[in-house]
Design a protein around this motif. Structure first.
Motif, PDB file in Angstrom:
ATOM      1  N   PHE A  84       0.812  -1.208   0.000  1.00  0.00           N
ATOM      2  CA  PHE A  84       0.000   0.000   0.000  1.00  0.00           C
ATOM      3  C   PHE A  84       0.855   1.271   0.000  1.00  0.00           C
ATOM      4  N   LYS A  85       2.058   1.211   0.576  1.00  0.00           N
ATOM      5  CA  LYS A  85       2.904   2.398   0.688  1.00  0.00           C
ATOM      6  C   LYS A  85       3.931   2.507  -0.429  1.00  0.00           C
ATOM      7  N   ASN A  86       4.448   1.385  -0.891  1.00  0.00           N
ATOM      8  CA  ASN A  86       5.456   1.395  -1.950  1.00  0.00           C
ATOM      9  C   ASN A  86       4.775   1.102  -3.284  1.00  0.00           C
ATOM     10  N   PRO A  87       4.864   2.022  -4.265  1.00  0.00           N
ATOM     11  CA  PRO A  87       4.115   1.865  -5.524  1.00  0.00           C
ATOM     12  C   PRO A  87       4.788   0.948  -6.547  1.00  0.00           C
ATOM     13  N   THR A  88       5.939   0.357  -6.221  1.00  0.00           N
ATOM     14  CA  THR A  88       6.724  -0.381  -7.217  1.00  0.00           C
ATOM     15  C   THR A  88       5.945  -1.512  -7.864  1.00  0.00           C
ATOM     16  N   VAL A  89       5.320  -2.379  -7.055  1.00  0.00           N
ATOM     17  CA  VAL A  89       4.583  -3.527  -7.595  1.00  0.00           C
ATOM     18  C   VAL A  89       3.371  -3.058  -8.389  1.00  0.00           C
ATOM     19  N   PHE A  90       2.674  -2.039  -7.874  1.00  0.00           N
ATOM     20  CA  PHE A  90       1.498  -1.514  -8.573  1.00  0.00           C
ATOM     21  C   PHE A  90       1.881  -0.967  -9.944  1.00  0.00           C
ATOM     22  N   GLY A 135      -1.873  -9.994   2.774  1.00  0.00           N
ATOM     23  CA  GLY A 135      -1.685  -9.406   4.093  1.00  0.00           C
ATOM     24  C   GLY A 135      -1.061  -8.026   4.058  1.00  0.00           C
ATOM     25  N   GLY A 136      -1.105  -7.382   2.881  1.00  0.00           N
ATOM     26  CA  GLY A 136      -0.597  -6.015   2.761  1.00  0.00           C
ATOM     27  C   GLY A 136       0.888  -5.918   2.490  1.00  0.00           C
ATOM     28  N   TYR A 137       1.578  -7.071   2.398  1.00  0.00           N
ATOM     29  CA  TYR A 137       3.026  -7.039   2.191  1.00  0.00           C
ATOM     30  C   TYR A 137       3.461  -8.021   1.109  1.00  0.00           C
ATOM     31  N   TYR A 138       4.546  -7.648   0.431  1.00  0.00           N
ATOM     32  CA  TYR A 138       5.209  -8.531  -0.523  1.00  0.00           C
ATOM     33  C   TYR A 138       6.550  -8.898   0.099  1.00  0.00           C
ATOM     34  N   ILE A 139       6.776 -10.194   0.351  1.00  0.00           N
ATOM     35  CA  ILE A 139       7.978 -10.651   1.043  1.00  0.00           C
ATOM     36  C   ILE A 139       8.787 -11.535   0.107  1.00  0.00           C
ATOM     37  N   VAL A 140      10.050 -11.188  -0.077  1.00  0.00           N
ATOM     38  CA  VAL A 140      10.893 -11.941  -1.002  1.00  0.00           C
ATOM     39  C   VAL A 140      12.269 -12.195  -0.382  1.00  0.00           C
ATOM     40  N   ASP A 141      12.789 -13.393  -0.603  1.00  0.00           N
ATOM     41  CA  ASP A 141      14.116 -13.786  -0.129  1.00  0.00           C
ATOM     42  C   ASP A 141      15.114 -13.674  -1.274  1.00  0.00           C
ATOM     43  N   PHE A 142      16.315 -13.167  -0.973  1.00  0.00           N
ATOM     44  CA  PHE A 142      17.358 -13.017  -1.987  1.00  0.00           C
ATOM     45  C   PHE A 142      18.601 -13.801  -1.588  1.00  0.00           C
ATOM     46  N   THR A 143      19.215 -14.442  -2.581  1.00  0.00           N
ATOM     47  CA  THR A 143      20.500 -15.113  -2.393  1.00  0.00           C
ATOM     48  C   THR A 143      21.414 -14.693  -3.534  1.00  0.00           C
ATOM     49  N   MET A 144      22.554 -14.083  -3.204  1.00  0.00           N
ATOM     50  CA  MET A 144      23.434 -13.509  -4.223  1.00  0.00           C
ATOM     51  C   MET A 144      24.855 -14.049  -4.079  1.00  0.00           C
ATOM     52  N   ASP A 145      25.467 -14.378  -5.228  1.00  0.00           N
ATOM     53  CA  ASP A 145      26.866 -14.797  -5.219  1.00  0.00           C
ATOM     54  C   ASP A 145      27.598 -14.126  -6.377  1.00  0.00           C
ATOM     55  N   GLU A 146      28.722 -14.683  -6.774  1.00  0.00           N
ATOM     56  CA  GLU A 146      29.541 -14.070  -7.816  1.00  0.00           C
ATOM     57  C   GLU A 146      28.872 -14.070  -9.197  1.00  0.00           C
ATOM     58  N   LYS A 147      27.994 -15.046  -9.439  1.00  0.00           N
ATOM     59  CA  LYS A 147      27.444 -15.217 -10.776  1.00  0.00           C
ATOM     60  C   LYS A 147      25.956 -14.900 -10.894  1.00  0.00           C
ATOM     61  N   LYS A 180       4.596 -18.719   2.999  1.00  0.00           N
ATOM     62  CA  LYS A 180       3.171 -18.839   2.730  1.00  0.00           C
ATOM     63  C   LYS A 180       2.735 -17.956   1.565  1.00  0.00           C
ATOM     64  N   GLN A 181       3.439 -16.842   1.354  1.00  0.00           N
ATOM     65  CA  GLN A 181       3.069 -15.955   0.257  1.00  0.00           C
ATOM     66  C   GLN A 181       3.214 -16.648  -1.089  1.00  0.00           C
ATOM     67  N   ALA A 182       4.229 -17.501  -1.220  1.00  0.00           N
ATOM     68  CA  ALA A 182       4.439 -18.221  -2.471  1.00  0.00           C
ATOM     69  C   ALA A 182       3.237 -19.109  -2.773  1.00  0.00           C
ATOM     70  N   LYS A 183       2.711 -19.765  -1.736  1.00  0.00           N
ATOM     71  CA  LYS A 183       1.551 -20.640  -1.922  1.00  0.00           C
ATOM     72  C   LYS A 183       0.317 -19.821  -2.270  1.00  0.00           C
ATOM     73  N   LYS A 184       0.160 -18.660  -1.621  1.00  0.00           N
ATOM     74  CA  LYS A 184      -0.985 -17.801  -1.928  1.00  0.00           C
ATOM     75  C   LYS A 184      -0.923 -17.317  -3.378  1.00  0.00           C
ATOM     76  N   ALA A 185       0.271 -16.879  -3.800  1.00  0.00           N
ATOM     77  CA  ALA A 185       0.435 -16.394  -5.178  1.00  0.00           C
ATOM     78  C   ALA A 185       0.180 -17.516  -6.177  1.00  0.00           C
ATOM     79  N   GLU A 186       0.611 -18.715  -5.825  1.00  0.00           N
ATOM     80  CA  GLU A 186       0.373 -19.857  -6.700  1.00  0.00           C
ATOM     81  C   GLU A 186      -1.117 -20.127  -6.846  1.00  0.00           C
ATOM     82  N   ASN A 187      -1.855 -20.041  -5.729  1.00  0.00           N
ATOM     83  CA  ASN A 187      -3.304 -20.266  -5.762  1.00  0.00           C
ATOM     84  C   ASN A 187      -4.019 -19.183  -6.563  1.00  0.00           C
ATOM     85  N   ILE A 188      -3.563 -17.924  -6.414  1.00  0.00           N
ATOM     86  CA  ILE A 188      -4.151 -16.825  -7.177  1.00  0.00           C
ATOM     87  C   ILE A 188      -3.942 -17.059  -8.670  1.00  0.00           C
TER      88      ILE A 188
END
Length: 206
Positions: free
Chosen positions: A22-28, A91-103, A112-120
């Motif tokens: 609701f506060k960050n317009p990036t996804v919208f 639930g009003g939030y977008y939650i994402v995990d990041f893993t970064m290496d050299e490549k 749970k958000q992944a499962k909700k998005a999959e169902n949507i």
């Protein structure tokens, strides 16, 4: 909002980002652009067919203008209602995990958000099939299957940095978005810049 600092494990860096839908317009904005392109293509095709079929008359141009207003209005209403529904389900939030290496950097929608998005996405596919709407089916399939995305640094063509919104947009095969805050944002941006090809376009926006 970043949930804790970046942690290092061997040659990998990990962090989790929780963003208010609701506060960050990036996804919208990203959603509006994707849907807007589809609507614009539809209007262009229908308008072009009408102009060639009925001639380039005042009535034809008036029809195209009305088409733009009607479809544009429908698009705007559906976009806002659909986004508000999506945000409420998440639930009003977008939650994402990041893993970064050299490549690479791997983006995974969290828990749970992944499962909700999959169902949507699955529901959108079913509705698209029932309505014989291939676009809805494709969009639903993409939403249900793209829970994880991997960016390969050597394939990056463009990077756009928006520190104000804590987002780094990366274009390789498609577009991906990374999020981080404060000093961690500067670290991630610096890491990406030092690992993508020198030919990659680098854009910084306020």
């Amino acid at each position: 909002m970043q949930k804790g600092p970046i942690t290092a494990s061997g040659a990998k860096y990990r962090w989790t980002y929780e963003m208010s839908l609701f506060k960050n317009p990036t996804v919208f904005v990203a959603t509006a652009k994707a849907m807007g392109i589809a609507v614009a293509i539809t209007i262009f095709i229908i308008g072009l067919i009408s102009l060639f079929a009925d001639g380039f008359s005042a009535d034809s141009f008036r029809f195209v203008g009305e088409l733009v207003l009607i479809l544009g209005g429908i698009f705007a209403v559906l976009l806002v209602l659909g986004y508000l529904l999506y945000a409420a389900i998440m639930g009003g939030y977008y939650i994402v995990d990041f893993t970064m290496d050299e490549k690479t950097v791997v983006l995974s929608q969290s828990g749970k958000q992944a499962k909700k998005a999959e169902n949507i996405g699955f529901a959108a596919m079913i509705m698209g099939l029932l309505a014989h709407n291939r676009g809805a089916v494709s969009a639903g399939y993409a939403a249900s299957s793209r829970m994880t995305s991997t960016v390969e640094f050597d394939r990056v063509k463009k990077v756009t940095v928006y520190k104000k919104h804590s987002v780094i947009k990366i274009r390789s095969i498609g577009w991906d978005q990374l999020y981080a805050d404060g000093e961690d944002f500067d670290f991630v941006a610096g890491w990406i810049r030092s690992h993508v090809p020198e030919t990659a376009e680098w854009v910084v926006k306020s």
